[in-house]
Design a protein around this motif. Structure first.
Motif, PDB file in Angstrom:
ATOM      1  N   LYS A 208       0.816  -1.209   0.000  1.00 62.05           N
ATOM      2  CA  LYS A 208       0.000   0.000   0.000  1.00 62.05           C
ATOM      3  C   LYS A 208       0.856   1.268   0.000  1.00 62.05           C
ATOM      4  O   LYS A 208       0.463   2.291  -0.564  1.00 62.05           O
ATOM      5  CB  LYS A 208      -0.950  -0.016   1.198  1.00 62.05           C
ATOM      6  CG  LYS A 208      -2.016  -1.100   1.103  1.00 62.05           C
ATOM      7  CD  LYS A 208      -2.889  -1.167   2.338  1.00 62.05           C
ATOM      8  CE  LYS A 208      -3.946  -2.257   2.200  1.00 62.05           C
ATOM      9  NZ  LYS A 208      -4.834  -2.353   3.387  1.00 62.05           N
ATOM     10  N   LEU A 209       2.024   1.187   0.637  1.00 63.42           N
ATOM     11  CA  LEU A 209       2.941   2.336   0.683  1.00 63.42           C
ATOM     12  C   LEU A 209       3.851   2.389  -0.547  1.00 63.42           C
ATOM     13  O   LEU A 209       4.644   3.325  -0.676  1.00 63.42           O
ATOM     14  CB  LEU A 209       3.815   2.263   1.938  1.00 63.42           C
ATOM     15  CG  LEU A 209       3.107   2.407   3.291  1.00 63.42           C
ATOM     16  CD1 LEU A 209       4.081   2.119   4.429  1.00 63.42           C
ATOM     17  CD2 LEU A 209       2.514   3.798   3.449  1.00 63.42           C
ATOM     18  N   ARG A 210       3.749   1.371  -1.397  1.00 64.98           N
ATOM     19  CA  ARG A 210       4.640   1.226  -2.554  1.00 64.98           C
ATOM     20  C   ARG A 210       6.102   1.246  -2.085  1.00 64.98           C
ATOM     21  O   ARG A 210       6.965   1.932  -2.662  1.00 64.98           O
ATOM     22  CB  ARG A 210       4.367   2.313  -3.597  1.00 64.98           C
ATOM     23  CG  ARG A 210       2.954   2.322  -4.114  1.00 64.98           C
ATOM     24  CD  ARG A 210       2.790   3.203  -5.354  1.00 64.98           C
ATOM     25  NE  ARG A 210       3.113   4.594  -5.093  1.00 64.98           N
ATOM     26  CZ  ARG A 210       2.237   5.473  -4.600  1.00 64.98           C
ATOM     27  NH1 ARG A 210       0.999   5.082  -4.298  1.00 64.98           N
ATOM     28  NH2 ARG A 210       2.586   6.735  -4.413  1.00 64.98           N
ATOM     29  N   ASP A 211       6.342   0.481  -1.048  1.00 66.70           N
ATOM     30  CA  ASP A 211       7.655   0.454  -0.399  1.00 66.70           C
ATOM     31  C   ASP A 211       8.360  -0.860  -0.719  1.00 66.70           C
ATOM     32  O   ASP A 211       7.907  -1.934  -0.305  1.00 66.70           O
ATOM     33  CB  ASP A 211       7.477   0.599   1.119  1.00 66.70           C
ATOM     34  CG  ASP A 211       8.764   0.973   1.825  1.00 66.70           C
ATOM     35  OD1 ASP A 211       9.595   1.673   1.225  1.00 66.70           O
ATOM     36  OD2 ASP A 211       8.920   0.578   2.993  1.00 66.70           O
ATOM     37  N   SER A 212       9.448  -0.802  -1.432  1.00 63.83           N
ATOM     38  CA  SER A 212      10.171  -2.002  -1.833  1.00 63.83           C
ATOM     39  C   SER A 212      10.841  -2.661  -0.625  1.00 63.83           C
ATOM     40  O   SER A 212      11.457  -1.985   0.201  1.00 63.83           O
ATOM     41  CB  SER A 212      11.235  -1.649  -2.873  1.00 63.83           C
ATOM     42  OG  SER A 212      12.144  -2.715  -3.057  1.00 63.83           O
ATOM     43  N   SER A 213      10.735  -3.971  -0.534  1.00 66.11           N
ATOM     44  CA  SER A 213      11.391  -4.687   0.566  1.00 66.11           C
ATOM     45  C   SER A 213      12.910  -4.721   0.383  1.00 66.11           C
ATOM     46  O   SER A 213      13.660  -4.794   1.362  1.00 66.11           O
ATOM     47  CB  SER A 213      10.841  -6.113   0.677  1.00 66.11           C
ATOM     48  OG  SER A 213      11.075  -6.829  -0.525  1.00 66.11           O
ATOM     49  N   LYS A 214      13.367  -4.631  -0.868  1.00 65.51           N
ATOM     50  CA  LYS A 214      14.812  -4.671  -1.144  1.00 65.51           C
ATOM     51  C   LYS A 214      15.459  -3.297  -0.962  1.00 65.51           C
ATOM     52  O   LYS A 214      16.588  -3.196  -0.484  1.00 65.51           O
ATOM     53  CB  LYS A 214      15.053  -5.199  -2.564  1.00 65.51           C
ATOM     54  CG  LYS A 214      14.682  -6.667  -2.737  1.00 65.51           C
ATOM     55  CD  LYS A 214      15.014  -7.158  -4.127  1.00 65.51           C
ATOM     56  CE  LYS A 214      14.677  -8.639  -4.281  1.00 65.51           C
ATOM     57  NZ  LYS A 214      14.964  -9.145  -5.650  1.00 65.51           N
ATOM     58  N   ASN A 215      14.759  -2.246  -1.373  1.00 64.79           N
ATOM     59  CA  ASN A 215      15.275  -0.877  -1.220  1.00 64.79           C
ATOM     60  C   ASN A 215      14.187  -0.003  -0.586  1.00 64.79           C
ATOM     61  O   ASN A 215      13.600   0.858  -1.255  1.00 64.79           O
ATOM     62  CB  ASN A 215      15.692  -0.311  -2.582  1.00 64.79           C
ATOM     63  CG  ASN A 215      16.826  -1.093  -3.214  1.00 64.79           C
ATOM     64  OD1 ASN A 215      17.955  -1.061  -2.710  1.00 64.79           O
ATOM     65  ND2 ASN A 215      16.534  -1.788  -4.298  1.00 64.79           N
TER      66      ASN A 215
END
Length: 237
Positions: A208-215
């Motif tokens: 939902k936050l468009r937050d990448s787990s890698k970066n």
């Protein structure tokens, strides 16, 4: 106007002694008989001071103290316990308690300590961090009073648990939370092996936050431990 105090004590007789004495002193008292109930009450009401026993059912006093500190870093916390070793006292003070009173105690001493801590607390900013709007770079805004999250001025729909997870971590930036700590604080229950509830909620939040787990810009995985919030704060209002 006197303060509302929270007493978390599983011994009804001791709780009643403290409650009756402090009510005579003019305080309004809430009594919780378990650690879990104490945390629920703390989230529900506004208190000026908390008194906590160590040996509590459902959630021990040390864990309760730690959880309260994640919500409000300034409120006075007094541990009232039969445990008298220096090790217990040091542990209590290290996790955020302001004072440690051993049982049996003098009611006069309790009154003096309560008033002293309240005087200090009244001189500080009484606004709980849980009500402050949090603004971060990359367009993230968290508004606790409205239970609202926006990214680049667009509101995103999050569940209650997702919001509570995000709020807790954002109010404690760069603090590493284990999955067990997050589950205990948000779901107010002991985590069990194989429970992926936190993992699933974090995954949904990231999407939902468009937050990448890698970066990541906001939620970083600390491998083998849990998660921490790394968003760069702009200001709080």
């Amino acid at each position: 106007m006197k303060e509302r105090l929270l007493i978390v004590e599983d011994d009804e007789a001791i709780a009643n002694i403290l409650k009756e004495h402090l009510e005579k002193e003019g305080y309004e008292i809430n009594w919780s008989s378990t650690g879990k109930e104490g945390l629920e009450d703390f989230k529900k009401y506004q208190f000026g001071l908390v008194m906590i026993d160590i040996m509590l059912p459902e959630m021990d006093g040390f864990t309760l103290c730690k959880n309260i500190r994640w919500i409000n870093e300034d409120i006075p916390i007094i541990i009232v316990s039969a445990k008298q070793t220096d090790m217990d006292k040091v542990k209590g003070l290290k996790i955020g308690a302001d004072d440690y009173v051993t049982k049996p105690f003098s009611l006069t001493e309790v009154s003096a300590r309560v008033e002293a801590h309240l005087r200090r607390y009244r001189k500080t900013d009484r606004g709980s961090i849980s009500n402050e709007k949090l603004v971060f770079k990359k367009g993230l805004i968290i508004i606790p009073e409205e239970r609202k999250v926006t990214i680049e001025e667009k509101e995103i729909q999050v569940t209650l648990k997702e919001f509570e997870l995000l709020q807790l971590m954002a109010q404690n930036p760069n603090k590493v939370f284990s999955k067990e700590e997050l589950y205990q604080h948000i779901w107010q229950s002991v985590d069990v092996e194989g429970n992926n509830t936190v993992t699933v909620h974090i995954k949904e939040l990231r999407e939902k936050l468009r937050d990448s787990s890698k970066n990541p810009d906001f939620i970083q995985t600390v491998w083998g431990t849990g998660y921490k919030f790394i968003g760069e704060n702009i200001y709080e209002t």
